[in-house]
Design a protein around this motif. Structure first.
Motif, PDB file in Angstrom:
ATOM      1  N   MET A   1       0.832  -1.202   0.000  1.00  0.00           N
ATOM      2  CA  MET A   1       0.000   0.000   0.000  1.00  0.00           C
ATOM      3  C   MET A   1       0.869   1.256   0.000  1.00  0.00           C
ATOM      4  N   ASN A   2       1.995   1.225   0.716  1.00  0.00           N
ATOM      5  CA  ASN A   2       2.909   2.378   0.722  1.00  0.00           C
ATOM      6  C   ASN A   2       3.457   2.650  -0.675  1.00  0.00           C
ATOM      7  N   VAL A   3       3.875   1.582  -1.359  1.00  0.00           N
ATOM      8  CA  VAL A   3       4.419   1.724  -2.715  1.00  0.00           C
ATOM      9  C   VAL A   3       3.325   2.198  -3.675  1.00  0.00           C
ATOM     10  N   ALA A   4       2.125   1.602  -3.544  1.00  0.00           N
ATOM     11  CA  ALA A   4       0.992   2.024  -4.382  1.00  0.00           C
ATOM     12  C   ALA A   4       0.637   3.483  -4.120  1.00  0.00           C
ATOM     13  N   GLY A   5       0.827   3.922  -2.875  1.00  0.00           N
ATOM     14  CA  GLY A   5       0.554   5.304  -2.522  1.00  0.00           C
ATOM     15  C   GLY A   5       1.437   6.285  -3.269  1.00  0.00           C
ATOM     16  N   VAL A   6       2.687   5.892  -3.508  1.00  0.00           N
ATOM     17  CA  VAL A   6       3.613   6.743  -4.268  1.00  0.00           C
ATOM     18  C   VAL A   6       3.115   6.890  -5.710  1.00  0.00           C
ATOM     19  N   VAL A   7       2.663   5.778  -6.305  1.00  0.00           N
ATOM     20  CA  VAL A   7       2.113   5.803  -7.673  1.00  0.00           C
ATOM     21  C   VAL A   7       0.881   6.703  -7.713  1.00  0.00           C
ATOM     22  N   LYS A   8       0.013   6.557  -6.703  1.00  0.00           N
ATOM     23  CA  LYS A   8      -1.206   7.376  -6.628  1.00  0.00           C
ATOM     24  C   LYS A   8      -0.866   8.862  -6.536  1.00  0.00           C
ATOM     25  N   ASP A   9       0.158   9.193  -5.746  1.00  0.00           N
ATOM     26  CA  ASP A   9       0.552  10.604  -5.594  1.00  0.00           C
ATOM     27  C   ASP A   9       0.979  11.214  -6.929  1.00  0.00           C
ATOM     28  N   TRP A  10       1.783  10.471  -7.704  1.00  0.00           N
ATOM     29  CA  TRP A  10       2.214  10.982  -9.018  1.00  0.00           C
ATOM     30  C   TRP A  10       1.018  11.152  -9.950  1.00  0.00           C
ATOM     31  N   LEU A  11       0.074  10.193  -9.896  1.00  0.00           N
ATOM     32  CA  LEU A  11      -1.128  10.296 -10.736  1.00  0.00           C
ATOM     33  C   LEU A  11      -1.965  11.519 -10.352  1.00  0.00           C
ATOM     34  N   LEU A  12      -2.081  11.768  -9.044  1.00  0.00           N
ATOM     35  CA  LEU A  12      -2.846  12.925  -8.580  1.00  0.00           C
ATOM     36  C   LEU A  12      -2.182  14.241  -8.973  1.00  0.00           C
ATOM     37  N   ILE A  13      -0.853  14.269  -8.902  1.00  0.00           N
ATOM     38  CA  ILE A  13      -0.127  15.477  -9.318  1.00  0.00           C
ATOM     39  C   ILE A  13      -0.364  15.736 -10.811  1.00  0.00           C
ATOM     40  N   ALA A  14      -0.278  14.670 -11.614  1.00  0.00           N
ATOM     41  CA  ALA A  14      -0.519  14.802 -13.057  1.00  0.00           C
ATOM     42  C   ALA A  14      -1.955  15.239 -13.332  1.00  0.00           C
ATOM     43  N   PHE A  15      -2.924  14.658 -12.603  1.00  0.00           N
ATOM     44  CA  PHE A  15      -4.341  15.015 -12.781  1.00  0.00           C
ATOM     45  C   PHE A  15      -4.584  16.466 -12.364  1.00  0.00           C
ATOM     46  N   SER A  16      -4.000  16.845 -11.236  1.00  0.00           N
ATOM     47  CA  SER A  16      -4.168  18.213 -10.732  1.00  0.00           C
ATOM     48  C   SER A  16      -3.647  19.240 -11.739  1.00  0.00           C
ATOM     49  N   TRP A  17      -2.527  18.906 -12.391  1.00  0.00           N
ATOM     50  CA  TRP A  17      -1.927  19.829 -13.361  1.00  0.00           C
ATOM     51  C   TRP A  17      -2.696  19.852 -14.686  1.00  0.00           C
ATOM     52  N   SER A  18      -3.105  18.667 -15.170  1.00  0.00           N
ATOM     53  CA  SER A  18      -3.676  18.574 -16.518  1.00  0.00           C
ATOM     54  C   SER A  18      -5.187  18.824 -16.569  1.00  0.00           C
ATOM     55  N   VAL A  19      -5.920  18.413 -15.533  1.00  0.00           N
ATOM     56  CA  VAL A  19      -7.389  18.508 -15.559  1.00  0.00           C
ATOM     57  C   VAL A  19      -7.890  19.681 -14.715  1.00  0.00           C
ATOM     58  N   ILE A  20      -7.459  19.742 -13.443  1.00  0.00           N
ATOM     59  CA  ILE A  20      -7.916  20.826 -12.567  1.00  0.00           C
ATOM     60  C   ILE A  20      -7.208  22.133 -12.914  1.00  0.00           C
ATOM     61  N   ARG A  21      -6.104  22.024 -13.629  1.00  0.00           N
ATOM     62  CA  ARG A  21      -5.323  23.192 -14.055  1.00  0.00           C
ATOM     63  C   ARG A  21      -4.634  23.902 -12.891  1.00  0.00           C
ATOM     64  N   ASP A  22      -4.235  23.124 -11.887  1.00  0.00           N
ATOM     65  CA  ASP A  22      -3.411  23.686 -10.822  1.00  0.00           C
ATOM     66  C   ASP A  22      -2.005  23.931 -11.358  1.00  0.00           C
ATOM     67  N   THR A  23      -1.352  24.965 -10.854  1.00  0.00           N
ATOM     68  CA  THR A  23       0.007  25.271 -11.305  1.00  0.00           C
ATOM     69  C   THR A  23       0.995  24.353 -10.599  1.00  0.00           C
ATOM     70  N   VAL A  24       1.764  23.597 -11.377  1.00  0.00           N
ATOM     71  CA  VAL A  24       2.838  22.750 -10.838  1.00  0.00           C
ATOM     72  C   VAL A  24       4.136  23.265 -11.440  1.00  0.00           C
ATOM     73  N   THR A  25       5.019  23.828 -10.599  1.00  0.00           N
ATOM     74  CA  THR A  25       6.254  24.440 -11.087  1.00  0.00           C
ATOM     75  C   THR A  25       7.380  23.416 -11.159  1.00  0.00           C
ATOM     76  N   PRO A  26       8.425  23.703 -11.945  1.00  0.00           N
ATOM     77  CA  PRO A  26       9.596  22.813 -11.985  1.00  0.00           C
ATOM     78  C   PRO A  26      10.236  22.625 -10.610  1.00  0.00           C
ATOM     79  N   VAL A  27      10.219  23.684  -9.766  1.00  0.00           N
ATOM     80  CA  VAL A  27      10.787  23.567  -8.413  1.00  0.00           C
ATOM     81  C   VAL A  27       9.937  22.616  -7.576  1.00  0.00           C
ATOM     82  N   ASN A  28       8.603  22.685  -7.747  1.00  0.00           N
ATOM     83  CA  ASN A  28       7.697  21.717  -7.109  1.00  0.00           C
ATOM     84  C   ASN A  28       8.141  20.288  -7.412  1.00  0.00           C
TER      85      ASN A  28
END
Length: 355
Positions: free
Chosen positions: A272-299
């Motif tokens: 579950m911990n390892v799957a959680g890391v995958v989920k976090d990357w997916l959420l970051i990608a979704f937040s940037w591409s769909v919700i249009r949240d700003t994700v900076t290179p420093v982020n």
């Protein structure tokens, strides 16, 4: 003979393949439901979306729904049995479950509140601090042994999160404070589960956990809800929440608990911990591409550093788990060898006496 060996090998490989596919299915279900609950909560609470900024009320709706379903499953349908060894007495409930319920209510309240102020992607980056919080609190409560190598790893994760925070475009001090408090309360809860429940031989699956903990959470949330949100809700008497939205949202939250049970029960907490890391990357990608949240290179650079630290943490945990399993197998082998020697000695003495 060769045909028999071939069919045996085929059976083993099919069994292994089925087990692997089932493990991936459990991981996929958990990631999907966890992803859905996070995005759904963000949708309900964010002022720019559904605009229902009442995190305590939302948490209480979840706890009330989960309490009712857990009661139905355990007491009415009797599909799941509550723990009987040891039984959940009143004193044990007050000493063990109540503190865990209080921490859980605070963790859910603060983490849901953070969605009002922060982006989904940045919240996931801050959640990378969970291993740091669990390890630090474990050391303070003498559940973990302090090691300089572990502390160096924790500092690397913290540094990565700090870099991500520095690069955050929508940095909000109050939102970050809420999320960090949520991480601290959740980490304390996880450590206390080991101290107050696991050490006493009490094992609760998600249904029995909700049965005991959810009503406790609901009770703890009543006071802050009455003080903070009830007056505002009364003033906005014209607002009527959508039952379909809140019903499906609560159902997703309940289903997520079942998915945790499946994932941890059929694989391991480490999976579950390892799957959680995958989920976090997916959420970051979704937040940037769909919700249009700003994700900076420093982020991304900061979270990348934190991600490497979390990956190393999971690797160390996996090695420790393998070593523990190997030690257990070795002990079992020694025990079996000892019992065989005793049997042989007994047979030898019997033969000598007969002679």
């Amino acid at each position: 003979m060769a045909a028999s060996s071939s069919s045996s090998s085929s059976g083993v490989s099919e069994g292994v393949l089925k087990k692997v596919l089932l493990s991936y299915a459990y991981v996929a279900i958990w990631i999907f439901l966890s992803f859905t609950v996070i995005v759904y909560n963000k949708f309900i609470l964010d002022p720019k979306m559904y605009n229902w900024p009442f995190p305590i009320s939302l948490t209480m709706v979840h706890m009330g729904f989960c309490s009712s379903l857990a009661f139905l499953i355990i007491r009415v349908l009797r599909l799941v049995e509550p723990p009987t060894s040891p039984p959940m007495t009143k004193d044990l409930y007050i000493a063990s479950v109540v503190p865990i319920g209080a921490l859980y209510s605070l963790s859910l309240w603060f983490s849901n509140s953070a969605y009002i102020y922060l982006s989904v992607s940045f919240i996931q980056m801050l959640k990378a601090l969970m291993p740091v919080a669990v390890y630090s609190i474990g050391v303070l409560l003498k559940k973990e042994t302090f090691r300089s190598s572990s502390m160096a790893n924790m500092l690397s994760i913290s540094l990565g999160v700090a870099i991500a925070a520095y690069g955050e475009a929508r940095f909000d001090v109050w939102g970050v404070t809420l999320q960090l408090a949520a991480v601290a309360f959740e980490a304390t809860r996880l450590v206390l589960i080991q101290i107050l429940l696991t050490s006493k031989g009490i094992s609760l699956n998600p249904i029995t956990s909700l049965y005991y903990v959810a009503p406790c959470c609901l009770a703890f949330l009543l006071l802050p809800w009455a003080v903070v949100e009830l007056p505002v809700l009364r003033a906005a008497a014209s607002f009527h929440p959508d039952l379909l939205i809140f019903g499906t949202n609560s159902l997703c939250a309940f289903a997520l608990n079942l998915a945790v049970f499946l994932l941890v029960g059929k694989t391991s907490a480490l999976t579950m911990n390892v799957a959680g890391v995958v989920k976090d990357w997916l959420l970051i990608a979704f937040s940037w591409s769909v919700i249009r949240d700003t994700v900076t290179p420093v982020n991304l650079m900061g979270y990348g550093v934190a991600f490497l630290g979390v990956a190393y943490y999971n690797h160390v945990k996996l090695q420790a788990l393998k070593a523990k399993e190997a030690q257990k197998k070795s002990a079992q082998a020694d025990e079996e060898a000892g019992s065989l020697l005793q049997e042989r000695d007994g047979d030898g003495r019997k033969n000598d006496s007969q002679a």
